[in-house]
Design an enzyme around this catalytic site. Structure first.
Site, mmCIF file in Angstrom:
data_model
loop_
_atom_site.group_PDB
_atom_site.id
_atom_site.type_symbol
_atom_site.label_atom_id
_atom_site.label_comp_id
_atom_site.label_asym_id
_atom_site.label_seq_id
_atom_site.Cartn_x
_atom_site.Cartn_y
_atom_site.Cartn_z
ATOM 1 N N VAL A 10 -31.759 2.885 -6.479
ATOM 2 C CA VAL A 10 -31.806 1.646 -5.690
ATOM 3 C C VAL A 10 -30.774 0.620 -6.144
ATOM 4 O O VAL A 10 -30.589 -0.409 -5.502
ATOM 5 C CB VAL A 10 -33.223 1.004 -5.706
ATOM 6 C CG1 VAL A 10 -34.191 1.854 -4.919
ATOM 7 C CG2 VAL A 10 -33.731 0.780 -7.127
ATOM 8 N N GLU A 12 -27.652 -0.685 -9.471
ATOM 9 C CA GLU A 12 -27.150 -0.640 -10.846
ATOM 10 C C GLU A 12 -27.315 -2.017 -11.441
ATOM 11 O O GLU A 12 -26.859 -2.999 -10.867
ATOM 12 C CB GLU A 12 -25.661 -0.244 -10.857
ATOM 13 C CG GLU A 12 -25.439 1.131 -10.279
ATOM 14 C CD GLU A 12 -24.561 2.032 -11.136
ATOM 15 O OE1 GLU A 12 -24.267 1.657 -12.280
ATOM 16 O OE2 GLU A 12 -24.190 3.099 -10.643
ATOM 17 N N GLY A 13 -27.977 -2.088 -12.580
ATOM 18 C CA GLY A 13 -28.115 -3.368 -13.274
ATOM 19 C C GLY A 13 -26.910 -3.589 -14.164
ATOM 20 O O GLY A 13 -25.936 -2.824 -14.132
ATOM 21 N N TYR A 15 -26.615 -3.114 -17.295
ATOM 22 C CA TYR A 15 -26.395 -2.062 -18.290
ATOM 23 C C TYR A 15 -26.947 -0.700 -17.896
ATOM 24 O O TYR A 15 -27.036 0.182 -18.723
ATOM 25 C CB TYR A 15 -27.007 -2.484 -19.640
ATOM 26 C CG TYR A 15 -26.263 -3.620 -20.277
ATOM 27 C CD1 TYR A 15 -24.986 -3.429 -20.799
ATOM 28 C CD2 TYR A 15 -26.805 -4.888 -20.332
ATOM 29 C CE1 TYR A 15 -24.290 -4.475 -21.365
ATOM 30 C CE2 TYR A 15 -26.112 -5.938 -20.899
ATOM 31 C CZ TYR A 15 -24.855 -5.722 -21.420
ATOM 32 O OH TYR A 15 -24.169 -6.763 -21.974
ATOM 33 N N GLY A 16 -27.347 -0.495 -16.646
ATOM 34 C CA GLY A 16 -27.880 0.822 -16.316
ATOM 35 C C GLY A 16 -28.258 0.981 -14.866
ATOM 36 O O GLY A 16 -28.319 0.012 -14.116
ATOM 37 N N LYS A 33 -35.381 1.692 -14.961
ATOM 38 C CA LYS A 33 -34.022 1.312 -15.325
ATOM 39 C C LYS A 33 -33.566 2.230 -16.452
ATOM 40 O O LYS A 33 -34.164 2.256 -17.527
ATOM 41 C CB LYS A 33 -33.972 -0.150 -15.775
ATOM 42 C CG LYS A 33 -32.571 -0.647 -16.027
ATOM 43 C CD LYS A 33 -32.594 -2.146 -16.207
ATOM 44 C CE LYS A 33 -31.211 -2.680 -16.464
ATOM 45 N NZ LYS A 33 -31.204 -4.121 -16.652
ATOM 46 N N ASP A 135 -27.059 -14.796 -15.323
ATOM 47 C CA ASP A 135 -26.521 -13.965 -14.245
ATOM 48 C C ASP A 135 -27.405 -14.054 -13.001
ATOM 49 O O ASP A 135 -27.706 -13.052 -12.359
ATOM 50 C CB ASP A 135 -26.390 -12.506 -14.704
ATOM 51 C CG ASP A 135 -25.503 -11.678 -13.752
ATOM 52 O OD1 ASP A 135 -24.677 -12.279 -13.037
ATOM 53 O OD2 ASP A 135 -25.645 -10.451 -13.717
#
Length: 298
Positions: A10, A12-13, A15-16, A33, A135
């Site tokens: 769903v 990309e954050g 860091y992952g 995540k 962020d």
């Protein structure tokens, strides 16, 4: 990780990768995540540990996405992978704004107020516990479509802050929502950077367009100066000492209602740009703009 069945990626954050998944034992839908650990690292990276410890602390608040569990697994290459198990939210503000833009409808003022109040409540909780998100953007603000419940996510860039303010990197935040002091190279900043992002999200909910859609740091600054006027020593003492300061064209401030036309005057008071004068999340919640919001439900 046999306990979960991955259904789809769903997003990309910071860091992952993030997956929608089903917990096999209960059938419950969750968000996973996935964070790959670098082989040269001794154990879990500091960024992941920081995010986990911050999330564990903040998860008590209903407007922060809840971290349910942390699992360790291995990928196909046999490398160690960490999975953060979050409650699943079915949409976010970016998707909400896009759907209204495509339909040509305005997001109802009542909906904007309800979402903004919840956002400020979540941000105020972070700040009260000494955490800067750093962020905030529509994509990181999750939402339940049925209930309009809002939750802040992706705290991969979050930092605990202390007084006196420590030095931070200025390479943070998606450009469009990046505070002016950060763009100008300030490395000593505080909660005001999140409040700038909140102001940009607010304007975007009202107009369905990003307020400052720059594609470079310089263009981002020019977008801001054209609307708010270029700062100078008179309105912002010591601004010329910031690393990225140059003699910018001295545009005169425009009326904010020209950029954000559907807001009433109470709403406009929430958009301010000089850090020391920027309103706090707690103060925003006391603003007359929210007088007609049913706060008992949020």
């Amino acid at each position: 990780m046999d306990a979960f069945e991955k259904l789809e990626k769903v997003g990309e954050g910071t860091y992952g990768k993030v997956y929608r998944a089903r917990e096999k034992a209960t059938g419950k839908i969750v968000a996973l995540k996935k964070t790959r650990l670098h082989e040269d690292d001794e154990g879990v990276p500091a960024t992941t540990l920081r995010e986990v410890s911050i999330l564990r602390m903040l998860s008590r608040d209903p407007h922060i996405v809840r971290l349910m569990d942390v699992k360790q697994g291995q990928n196909k290459e046999g490398k160690t992978v960490l999975y953060l198990v979050f409650e699943y939210m079915d949409t976010d503000l970016k998707k909400l704004i896009r759907s209204f833009r495509q339909s040509g409808e305005i997001i109802p003022a009542k909906t904007v107020k309800c979402l903004m109040y919840q956002l400020c409540k979540g941000v105020a909780f972070c700040h009260r516990h000494g955490i800067l998100h750093r962020d905030l953007k529509p994509h990181n603000v999750l939402m339940d479509q049925k209930t309009s419940m809002l939750k802040i996510a992706d705290l991969g860039l979050a930092r605990a802050f202390t007084l006196p303010i420590k030095k931070y990197t200025h390479e943070i935040l998606t450009l469009w929502y990046r505070a002016l002091e950060v763009l100008l190279g300030s490395t000593h900043y505080s909660t005001a950077v999140d409040m700038w992002s909140v102001g940009c999200i607010f304007a975007e909910l009202v107009t369905k367009q990003a307020l400052f859609p720059g594609d470079s740091e310089l263009q981002q600054l020019l977008h801001i100066f054209r609307l708010l006027g270029a700062p100078n020593e008179e309105v912002w003492p010591r601004v010329s000492r910031l690393v990225n300061w140059h003699e910018y064209p001295q545009w005169k401030p425009q009326s904010l209602s020209s950029a954000v036309p559907y807001l009433d005057e109470n709403g406009l008071d929430l958009l301010s740009y000089e850090p020391s004068k920027r309103i706090s999340a707690k103060k925003v919640m006391e603003h007359p703009y929210f007088d007609d919001v049913d706060k008992t439900r949020l």
